[in-house]
Design an enzyme around this catalytic site. Sequence first.
Site, PDB file in Angstrom:
ATOM      1  N   HIS A  46     -39.132 -32.531  40.267  1.00  0.00           N
ATOM      2  CA  HIS A  46     -38.952 -32.161  41.675  1.00  0.00           C
ATOM      3  C   HIS A  46     -39.975 -31.127  42.149  1.00  0.00           C
ATOM      4  CE1 HIS A  46     -34.454 -33.468  41.297  1.00  0.00           C
ATOM      5  NE2 HIS A  46     -35.266 -34.482  41.467  1.00  0.00           N
ATOM      6  N   ARG A  84     -29.805 -47.067  19.885  1.00  0.00           N
ATOM      7  CA  ARG A  84     -30.041 -45.623  19.813  1.00  0.00           C
ATOM      8  C   ARG A  84     -30.222 -45.078  21.219  1.00  0.00           C
ATOM      9  NH1 ARG A  84     -35.332 -42.754  19.469  1.00  0.00           N
ATOM     10  NH2 ARG A  84     -34.867 -40.626  18.857  1.00  0.00           N
ATOM     11  N   HIS A 129     -33.080 -35.054  23.095  1.00  0.00           N
ATOM     12  CA  HIS A 129     -34.286 -35.879  23.223  1.00  0.00           C
ATOM     13  C   HIS A 129     -35.189 -35.289  24.321  1.00  0.00           C
ATOM     14  CE1 HIS A 129     -36.191 -40.044  22.642  1.00  0.00           C
ATOM     15  NE2 HIS A 129     -36.928 -39.469  23.576  1.00  0.00           N
ATOM     16  N   GLU A 174     -38.359 -35.609  17.967  1.00  0.00           N
ATOM     17  CA  GLU A 174     -39.732 -35.112  18.100  1.00  0.00           C
ATOM     18  C   GLU A 174     -39.811 -33.622  18.412  1.00  0.00           C
ATOM     19  OE1 GLU A 174     -41.965 -37.581  20.773  1.00  0.00           O
ATOM     20  OE2 GLU A 174     -41.664 -39.368  19.557  1.00  0.00           O
ATOM     21  N   ASN A 305     -40.662 -41.732  14.464  1.00  0.00           N
ATOM     22  CA  ASN A 305     -41.220 -42.382  15.656  1.00  0.00           C
ATOM     23  C   ASN A 305     -42.705 -42.578  15.419  1.00  0.00           C
ATOM     24  OD1 ASN A 305     -38.712 -42.026  16.782  1.00  0.00           O
ATOM     25  ND2 ASN A 305     -39.364 -40.551  18.341  1.00  0.00           N
ATOM     26  N   TYR A 307     -46.244 -44.697  16.934  1.00  0.00           N
ATOM     27  CA  TYR A 307     -46.824 -45.546  17.970  1.00  0.00           C
ATOM     28  C   TYR A 307     -48.258 -45.981  17.702  1.00  0.00           C
ATOM     29  CZ  TYR A 307     -42.818 -44.662  20.983  1.00  0.00           C
ATOM     30  OH  TYR A 307     -41.545 -44.616  21.496  1.00  0.00           O
ATOM     31  N   GLU A 376     -38.441 -45.126  16.555  1.00  0.00           N
ATOM     32  CA  GLU A 376     -39.193 -45.616  17.706  1.00  0.00           C
ATOM     33  C   GLU A 376     -40.476 -46.262  17.238  1.00  0.00           C
ATOM     34  OE1 GLU A 376     -39.928 -42.813  20.922  1.00  0.00           O
ATOM     35  OE2 GLU A 376     -37.923 -41.949  20.685  1.00  0.00           O
TER      36      GLU A 376
HETATM   37  C1  GBH Z   1     -42.017 -40.917  22.388  1.00  0.00           C
HETATM   38  O1  GBH Z   1     -42.938 -39.901  22.093  1.00  0.00           O
HETATM   39  C2  GBH Z   1     -40.798 -40.328  23.081  1.00  0.00           C
HETATM   40  O2  GBH Z   1     -39.803 -40.007  22.118  1.00  0.00           O
HETATM   41  C3  GBH Z   1     -40.213 -41.267  24.113  1.00  0.00           C
HETATM   42  O3  GBH Z   1     -39.289 -40.568  24.889  1.00  0.00           O
HETATM   43  C4  GBH Z   1     -41.318 -41.887  24.935  1.00  0.00           C
HETATM   44  O4  GBH Z   1     -40.828 -42.709  25.948  1.00  0.00           O
HETATM   45  C5  GBH Z   1     -42.204 -42.665  24.000  1.00  0.00           C
HETATM   46  O5  GBH Z   1     -42.776 -41.805  23.083  1.00  0.00           O
HETATM   47  C6  GBH Z   1     -43.389 -43.364  24.669  1.00  0.00           C
HETATM   48  O6  GBH Z   1     -44.358 -42.433  25.043  1.00  0.00           O
HETATM   49  O7  GBH Z   1     -50.615 -38.945  28.048  1.00  0.00           O
HETATM   50  O8  GBH Z   1     -52.409 -38.360  26.556  1.00  0.00           O
HETATM   51  O9  GBH Z   1     -50.869 -36.658  27.294  1.00  0.00           O
HETATM   52  C7  GBH Z   1     -44.134 -40.336  21.467  1.00  0.00           C
HETATM   53  C8  GBH Z   1     -45.168 -39.240  21.480  1.00  0.00           C
HETATM   54  C9  GBH Z   1     -46.360 -37.808  22.926  1.00  0.00           C
HETATM   55  C10 GBH Z   1     -46.722 -40.141  23.053  1.00  0.00           C
HETATM   56  C11 GBH Z   1     -47.006 -37.604  24.288  1.00  0.00           C
HETATM   57  C12 GBH Z   1     -47.379 -39.956  24.396  1.00  0.00           C
HETATM   58  C13 GBH Z   1     -48.663 -38.461  25.812  1.00  0.00           C
HETATM   59  C14 GBH Z   1     -50.115 -38.382  25.542  1.00  0.00           C
HETATM   60  N1  GBH Z   1     -45.755 -39.105  22.805  1.00  0.00           N
HETATM   61  N2  GBH Z   1     -47.995 -38.651  24.495  1.00  0.00           N
HETATM   62  S1  GBH Z   1     -51.072 -38.060  26.959  1.00  0.00           S
END
Ligand code: GBH
Length: 465
Positions: A46, A84, A129, A174, A305, A307, A376
């Site tokens: 906001h 989850r 979270h 995290e 988690n 990615y 994740e």
């Molecule tokens: C997860 O974090 C989270 O637990 C979840 O809530 C989220 O939706 C999911 O990732 C997808 O992102 O834009 O270059 O600043 C994963 C770690 C850390 C990944 C922050 C994305 C942003 C990088 N995340 N990062 S940037």
Amino acid sequence: KGEQINRFRRKIPDNILFGAGTSAYQIEGAWNEDGRTESVWDYISHAEPCEIHNCDTGDIAADSYNNYKRDVQMMKEMGLDVYRFSISWNRILPTNSPNNINEAGVAYYNKLIDEMLKYNITPMVTIHHLDVPLQIDELGGWVNPKMVDWFVNYARVLYELFGDRVKTWFTINEPREYCIQRSMKPGFDDYICARHMLLGHAKAYDVYKNEFKAKYGGKVGIVLNSLWYEPESEKDAEAAEDKLQFELGQYAHPIFSKTGDWPPLMKNRIAAKSAAQGLMESRLPEFTPEEVELIKGSSDFFGLNHYTSALVYRNNSVQGFYPSPSYEDDTGVIMYQPETWEKTIAPWHKVVPWGFYKLLNKIREEYGNPPLYVTENGCPTGPGLLDTQRVTFYRKYLNAMLDSIEEGSDVRVYTAWSLMDNFEWMMGYHDKFGMYEVDFNSPTRTRTPRASVFYYKKVIRTRRV
Ligand code: GBH
């Protein structure tokens, strides 16, 4: 290894539970309904002028507060074993007092859990979270030592309210991400935050063990996130290891190693840097021997988690690539993702399945092969129902996971991120992680399956990738 080739329909071990994940602020909406007070993400979203992509907010999000039946129907459609989700602290405890429980908030989670249980879908709950009550954030959040008790009190309330039906609890999602994001004084309060998070987690683990375990027999653990860090060249092997120790090891070593406490590398590095910076003591706060014992072993499983991955090399520049002091400066390395790696819509995310394979192997070897829950794993895309890249992402990453399992990794749970499109923090609704598409323009937030739903459903039904 870890690279998907054409091994069509490879068998998945029978003991692995499959599911999907979400978190409260990212899907619930109903931000000011039924007695919920503000969280820090209401405050951030906001802010004026706005800070989030497209000025998006989580005010309504996927409106899961009013759509829980449809959400459970989706889980059922896909045949999920588990789901989850996280609980909003300020929806349950609007004034952060365990004596002031918001019954409407409790009713929502009861309805959700009971609806899932009707269809044999096992609830797995994240207590914290990334989102905290605004009232707490204004008092410093996890930098305030009082936070440890606040968190433990809140966790106890949840065990009491839902422990008869919820048998898997994730204390904190995290921790490192929160501590780095919310740090006001880089290189100082991010480490203070980490210390309190580890203590809060361990005490919440203990409360369950001492007050609830005998009655309910559930499990409690933490969720850590980490990239895989690959050395850019042979000479960078040590740099990649340093990066992993600072990222994963910061939380994993105190909990999962035999000796406990911070990783020795972190202790030595930060102490040396602090001395060189003329400080009286290390910026990394110490644990007492009792605290080391409390934290050690305080997780029934390793929640991960994951990615993406990155390349790492040593940061030798005298001037410093990062501000000093800072966590990044302490780490002493630079990371990047080469142009040749498969891109996705998010600049930080590349498709690197072999990195997942290597990370799972590393955790198995370094931490004594703990039961591992992949909490994740996912791929961001733009809008549209034909999410081919997400389908191939899951095929490749599940194959990489199977490679590691075949070498002995003890993976028990896999929850894909995410069940549906949701509020992707600073990226608002731009980056879509959902297997179900959510129409954020429709008043009912209509959900529609993407191609990945049909793929994932088949994986679960046939137990083949
Ligand atoms: C997860 O974090 C989270 O637990 C979840 O809530 C989220 O939706 C999911 O990732 C997808 O992102 O834009 O270059 O600043 C994963 C770690 C850390 C990944 C922050 C994305 C942003 C990088 N995340 N990062 S940037």
